[in-house]
Design a protein around this motif. Structure first.
Motif, mmCIF file in Angstrom:
data_model
loop_
_atom_site.group_PDB
_atom_site.id
_atom_site.type_symbol
_atom_site.label_atom_id
_atom_site.label_comp_id
_atom_site.label_asym_id
_atom_site.label_seq_id
_atom_site.Cartn_x
_atom_site.Cartn_y
_atom_site.Cartn_z
ATOM 1 N N ILE A 86 -0.999 3.298 -0.248
ATOM 2 C CA ILE A 86 -1.538 3.605 1.082
ATOM 3 C C ILE A 86 -2.689 4.594 0.960
ATOM 4 O O ILE A 86 -3.744 4.434 1.577
ATOM 5 C CB ILE A 86 -0.427 4.216 1.979
ATOM 6 C CG1 ILE A 86 0.637 3.173 2.318
ATOM 7 C CG2 ILE A 86 -1.004 4.828 3.230
ATOM 8 C CD1 ILE A 86 0.294 2.254 3.456
ATOM 9 N N GLN A 113 -5.617 3.183 11.216
ATOM 10 C CA GLN A 113 -4.828 3.725 10.115
ATOM 11 C C GLN A 113 -5.281 3.400 8.694
ATOM 12 O O GLN A 113 -5.445 4.314 7.906
ATOM 13 C CB GLN A 113 -3.380 3.350 10.299
ATOM 14 C CG GLN A 113 -2.695 4.346 11.188
ATOM 15 C CD GLN A 113 -1.301 3.925 11.494
ATOM 16 O OE1 GLN A 113 -0.749 3.087 10.819
ATOM 17 N NE2 GLN A 113 -0.736 4.508 12.514
ATOM 18 N N PRO A 114 -5.493 2.125 8.371
ATOM 19 C CA PRO A 114 -5.830 1.853 6.980
ATOM 20 C C PRO A 114 -7.147 2.509 6.567
ATOM 21 O O PRO A 114 -7.268 3.019 5.469
ATOM 22 C CB PRO A 114 -5.948 0.329 6.931
ATOM 23 C CG PRO A 114 -5.249 -0.155 8.145
ATOM 24 C CD PRO A 114 -5.385 0.920 9.166
ATOM 25 N N TYR A 116 4.374 2.852 -3.104
ATOM 26 C CA TYR A 116 3.870 2.423 -1.791
ATOM 27 C C TYR A 116 2.926 3.476 -1.203
ATOM 28 O O TYR A 116 1.823 3.161 -0.753
ATOM 29 C CB TYR A 116 5.053 2.172 -0.855
ATOM 30 C CG TYR A 116 4.663 1.689 0.516
ATOM 31 C CD1 TYR A 116 4.340 0.353 0.748
ATOM 32 C CD2 TYR A 116 4.611 2.571 1.601
ATOM 33 C CE1 TYR A 116 3.974 -0.087 1.998
ATOM 34 C CE2 TYR A 116 4.243 2.130 2.857
ATOM 35 C CZ TYR A 116 3.933 0.798 3.059
ATOM 36 O OH TYR A 116 3.565 0.377 4.302
ATOM 37 N N ASN A 119 0.235 -1.794 8.885
ATOM 38 C CA ASN A 119 1.232 -0.840 8.419
ATOM 39 C C ASN A 119 1.512 0.188 9.503
ATOM 40 O O ASN A 119 0.649 0.953 9.871
ATOM 41 C CB ASN A 119 0.735 -0.119 7.167
ATOM 42 C CG ASN A 119 0.869 -0.993 5.960
ATOM 43 O OD1 ASN A 119 1.944 -1.504 5.660
ATOM 44 N ND2 ASN A 119 -0.238 -1.218 5.284
ATOM 45 N N VAL A 120 2.738 0.176 9.999
ATOM 46 C CA VAL A 120 3.126 1.149 11.008
ATOM 47 C C VAL A 120 3.281 2.502 10.315
ATOM 48 O O VAL A 120 3.836 2.594 9.228
ATOM 49 C CB VAL A 120 4.448 0.724 11.673
ATOM 50 C CG1 VAL A 120 4.927 1.797 12.618
ATOM 51 C CG2 VAL A 120 4.261 -0.580 12.413
ATOM 52 N N ASN A 121 2.734 3.511 10.951
ATOM 53 C CA ASN A 121 2.798 4.839 10.369
ATOM 54 C C ASN A 121 4.185 5.442 10.603
ATOM 55 O O ASN A 121 4.503 5.887 11.689
ATOM 56 C CB ASN A 121 1.720 5.705 11.037
ATOM 57 C CG ASN A 121 1.501 6.977 10.276
ATOM 58 O OD1 ASN A 121 2.219 7.271 9.311
ATOM 59 N ND2 ASN A 121 0.509 7.734 10.699
ATOM 60 N N LEU A 132 5.728 -5.009 1.891
ATOM 61 C CA LEU A 132 5.245 -5.060 3.280
ATOM 62 C C LEU A 132 6.455 -5.177 4.198
ATOM 63 O O LEU A 132 6.769 -6.237 4.726
ATOM 64 C CB LEU A 132 4.302 -6.251 3.466
ATOM 65 C CG LEU A 132 3.008 -6.180 2.674
ATOM 66 C CD1 LEU A 132 2.211 -7.459 2.830
ATOM 67 C CD2 LEU A 132 2.164 -4.994 3.115
ATOM 68 N N ARG A 133 7.106 -4.037 4.365
ATOM 69 C CA ARG A 133 8.379 -4.029 5.077
ATOM 70 C C ARG A 133 8.235 -4.400 6.533
ATOM 71 O O ARG A 133 9.167 -4.857 7.171
ATOM 72 C CB ARG A 133 9.036 -2.651 4.939
ATOM 73 C CG ARG A 133 9.440 -2.394 3.497
ATOM 74 C CD ARG A 133 9.802 -0.949 3.259
ATOM 75 N NE ARG A 133 8.644 -0.091 3.225
ATOM 76 C CZ ARG A 133 8.567 1.015 2.479
ATOM 77 N NH1 ARG A 133 9.578 1.377 1.730
ATOM 78 N NH2 ARG A 133 7.490 1.766 2.505
ATOM 79 N N GLY A 134 7.023 -4.183 7.069
ATOM 80 C CA GLY A 134 6.798 -4.504 8.476
ATOM 81 C C GLY A 134 6.838 -5.992 8.770
ATOM 82 O O GLY A 134 7.112 -6.392 9.891
ATOM 83 N N GLU A 141 10.086 0.940 8.949
ATOM 84 C CA GLU A 141 9.643 -0.462 8.816
ATOM 85 C C GLU A 141 10.860 -1.383 8.756
ATOM 86 O O GLU A 141 10.815 -2.525 9.189
ATOM 87 C CB GLU A 141 8.821 -0.661 7.540
ATOM 88 C CG GLU A 141 7.623 0.250 7.414
ATOM 89 C CD GLU A 141 7.899 1.410 6.490
ATOM 90 O OE1 GLU A 141 9.071 1.847 6.419
ATOM 91 O OE2 GLU A 141 6.953 1.880 5.834
#
Lengths: 249, 155
Positions: free
Chosen positions: A211, A63-64, A207, B46-48, A129-131, B56
């Protein structure tokens, strides 16, 4: 059907024995092929599982890198800025109030602002960084809500100064309201703003832009749009900025 | 109750192969989904979240971790178990493996309902990966019902 025949004669007995032997041979053959099949099935299942885990690891890593490349957006009126306006050098930070590394850079940036604030513009952008940080999002909302009453940087300082206090709180929002009270903000408005779509959208926009530019960690610094890999000390950071000032003089 | 007793004592209708295939595939989907989330949990990636914003928030909520273990990892173990139990039943004719799988699917379905409730009412955000897991758990539950019905109707 199951009646035992009491008057068996030899030929029937022989036939039965023959049938029994054939049946046994068939059963053995079946067991052999079944054993091979079972082995294959378990092997196939193991293969699918290992392949699946491998595929997911790939997907998670991918993903990144897929989204890197786009330049970060230029500084706009909606950005939270500090230091010189119309400066030749701009330092943009993508940050998360709950990220410990951001907290570690906070005094460095504060000192840089004191020394170079006259020549450099400092920009704070939200990258919660909500995860991994449960209060990343709500702390960003608190910062932005304070910003709407002109006290973003004061709230920014309080949040970083007290990072350890609120990071693990289940109701960090209450703590942020206290900070707002201490800052003399209109608390009712602060609470309303903190939960408003406008504030949430602002954070989300920052955000998403981050990304798109390939940011995957905080803090991420951009000096005049160029990403710089985290300088390890105040001196190192200052040198980088002074170089930029010299080339843009 | 009588049906259950019969289920344990009497011979079963053979488990159809479409059932085994469906169960295995659904378990595999659940397994892959949970594996993805587990990897993201431990690597902090980072979860998509492209379907619902704020997914999240669900993954970072206190409910995402139970007794120090991320729920995603529990999901990995559960779906893997469901898959292996079915293979054990199908290939080796182990009866308790299927019964355990059915019991597990009922438990997982109830658990999924609680999780959806938490997402809607407490966290107020939805997470597509969690919903997918709820969907696979529900499918396993329905498959279990179908299987149980086949056994009881045939009596």
């Amino acid at each position: 059907m199951n009646n035992e025949n009491s008057s068996e004669d030899l030929t029937i007995k022989e036939q039965r024995e023959l049938q029994r032997q054939e049946k046994q041979a068939r059963a053995e053959e079946r067991a052999r092929s079944q054993g091979a099949r079972r082995w294959l099935v378990w092997f196939g299942v193991a293969l699918v599982i290992v392949g699946g885990v491998w595929g997911m690891t790939k997907l998670a890593k991918q993903q990144p890198t897929v989204v890197t490349g786009e330049p970060i957006p230029a500084v706009s009126a909606s950005d939270r800025t500090n230091g010189a306006t119309n400066a030749k050098v701009t330092l943009i930070e993508y940050s998360d109030f709950q990220c410990p590394a951001c907290g570690a850079y906070y005094p460095i940036l504060k000192k840089l602002n004191e020394e170079l604030g006259g020549k450099v513009m400092f920009v704070y952008r939200y990258f919660p960084l909500r995860g991994i940080h449960q209060n990343a999002q709500i702390s960003a909302q608190a910062g932005e809500a304070a910003g709407l009453q002109g006290k973003f940087w004061q709230m920014h300082d309080i949040l970083f100064d007290n990072q350890a206090v609120w990071s693990d709180l289940p109701n960090a929002q209450d703590t942020f309201v206290k900070y707002a009270t201490n800052l003399g903000l209109d608390v009712e408005r602060f609470e309303r703003d903190m939960d408003s779509d406008a504030v949430k959208n602002k954070i989300e926009n920052d955000y998403q832009a981050g990304i798109k530019s390939g940011i995957n960690s905080t803090p991420s610094f951009f000096l005049n749009g160029e990403k710089i890999t985290g300088p390890q000390s105040y001196e190192e950071f200052k040198k980088l900025i002074e170089q930029a000032l010299a080339t843009n003089a | 109750m009588k049906n259950l007793k019969n289920l344990l004592s009497k011979p079963w209708q053979p488990t159809p192969s479409w059932f085994v295939l469906a169960w295995s595939l659904v378990s595999l989907v659940g397994f892959l989904d949970a594996t993805y989330l587990t990897i993201q949990h431990y690597t902090g990636g980072n979860v998509n979240c492209n379907l619902f914003s704020g997914c999240e928030k669900v993954l970072a909520s206190p409910y995402a971790i139970i007794w120090g273990v991320p729920l995603a990892l529990v999901g990995v173990a559960f779906y893997l178990l469901m898959l292996l139990l079915m293979v054990l039943h199908w290939e080796h004719g182990v009866r308790w493996a299927l019964l355990l799988g059915i019991l597990g699917s009922v438990g997982a379905w109830v658990f999924s309902l609680v999780m959806i409730y938490l997402q809607l009412m407490v966290i107020e955000s939805l997470c597509q990966y969690c919903l997918l897991s709820a969907l696979t758990a529900t499918t396993l539950f329905i498959l279990s019902l179908v299987w149980l019905r086949r056994q009881t109707v045939a009596e």
